[in-house]
Design a protein around this motif. Sequence first.
Motif, short mmCIF file in Angstrom:
data_model
loop_
_atom_site.label_atom_id
_atom_site.label_comp_id
_atom_site.label_asym_id
_atom_site.label_seq_id
_atom_site.Cartn_x
_atom_site.Cartn_y
_atom_site.Cartn_z
N VAL A 1 35.02 42.50 20.91
CA VAL A 1 35.97 41.82 21.79
C VAL A 1 35.77 42.28 23.24
O VAL A 1 35.85 41.48 24.17
CB VAL A 1 37.43 42.08 21.33
N THR A 2 35.47 43.57 23.43
CA THR A 2 35.22 44.05 24.79
C THR A 2 34.02 43.34 25.40
O THR A 2 34.01 43.01 26.59
CB THR A 2 34.96 45.57 24.83
N TYR A 3 33.00 43.09 24.59
CA TYR A 3 31.82 42.38 25.08
C TYR A 3 32.20 40.98 25.57
O TYR A 3 31.78 40.53 26.64
CB TYR A 3 30.75 42.26 23.99
N LEU A 4 32.98 40.28 24.76
CA LEU A 4 33.35 38.91 25.09
C LEU A 4 34.26 38.86 26.32
O LEU A 4 34.11 37.98 27.18
CB LEU A 4 34.03 38.26 23.89
N VAL A 5 35.20 39.80 26.41
CA VAL A 5 36.07 39.85 27.58
C VAL A 5 35.26 40.16 28.84
O VAL A 5 35.49 39.59 29.91
CB VAL A 5 37.18 40.91 27.39
N LEU A 6 34.28 41.04 28.71
CA LEU A 6 33.44 41.41 29.85
C LEU A 6 32.61 40.22 30.33
O LEU A 6 32.44 40.02 31.53
CB LEU A 6 32.53 42.58 29.46
#
Length: 473
Positions: free
Chosen positions: A102-107
């Motif tokens: 999820v952090t990857y997608l938010v980034l």
Amino acid sequence: MHQTRKLPVLVLAGMVVGSMVGAGVFSLPGTFAGATGVVGAVVAWTLAGAGMLALVFVFQRLAVRRPELDSGIYAYAKAGFGDYVGFFSAFGYWASGCAGNVTYLVLIGSTLGALFPAFGSGNTIVAVAVSSILVWGFHVLIRRGVPQAAFINTIVAVAKVLPLLVFLVVVATVGFSWGTFSRNLWGGGAPDLGSLGGQIQQTLLLTVFVFLGVEGASVYSRYAKSRRDVGRATLLGFLSVLCLFAAITILSYGVAPRAAIGGMREPSVASVLEAVVGPWGYAFISVGLVVSVLGAYLSWTLMASEVLFAAARNEDAPRFLARTSARGVPASSILLTSLLVQALLIVTLFATDAFRFAVSLCSSLALIPYVLTAGYALKLETPAGDDPDGRSGRGLTAAVLATVYTLFLVVAAGPQYLLMTFIIYAPGTVLFALARRERGLRVFRPFEAALCALAVLLAVAAVIALATGLVRI
């Protein structure tokens, strides 16, 4: 007979570096500057480096002393503390991988937000919708058995390392100001040792996040000429990554005031470079980040799914999670992984700072598996351990340091995100209960039932805290 090619220490160390440098590094300047100054950052990296190094030694030593335990964190927790705790560790590590995705997608969404305002900080309706398309697009590709070809891994490695090296060179030679750096020593204020501890605490969860995967270094042992080379390569690779992370953090303090860096858009590495060279700097870092993150997403999806798959094969999770497709892909585990990523993406819509929410949740979920691994190593190295011939003073020291460090992280994480992890942990127990019923076994032993009851109570407390506003994400 074909023999596996043996690699020298420097090449092995490069493989370790490639496995550890992920998306978290691109957020280091903003996260650290938002919490502390240069002094606090140096202390934080020193603590994180020493603690994680002890954990590296623990994983290396467990790999040698317990080579039959081939499922990593999950297997160590199970061997040390029983079936339910082992499943708890596996489920938490799996959920941590999902939160990491999820952090990857938010980034990615935040990066695109600089060009397309509809993406905002990566957690608008548009950003979540596009991220959801990526989630299920990757799901379809992985289900079809898309291999991670060597050239794809090479492209990803270059895409994430080259921009960071350019960042270091440009900032050190063009953008660094000693005057700005000195004003940021204590965060722009007067020296204050009293508040330093609180400042450092705010950065420690990010250090856990950027070091996630450090336990994977031992997978390269079969390529080494000797076991001694594995240890040297792991140490060299880890120290190289630590220096890279610390340099990116510290040099950024010489570019702008701490408050300005702390308020920069994520990825803050791109924003800092933009402050030095203009818009092309943001674009340059952003392209590398997107390629890197997409490659990392694929790797972590496969790794997270493999954890559940391993638990199912060992009959600690329901049989349906051990099902594979015609191409040998753990289809059910991948589906559950994609579903949790999707659910967490929806939760980010309600987060004030979606990236930091996802990072903190990911790190908090990983803490319990790390504590259990360090605890098992300590159990082996003490006089009551079940392998007295394998004990050593060095192993005991590493186990003690790793246990103290991981427990310290649990305390430093604070109650907010640790409490929230049980909203994920507690329902996971249903999978364990189903697996036990499938085998016709009693679900819990007495102490396991007590642990389950505690997890449920903490989950209920977390829901109440969120509903009443006592805890905000």
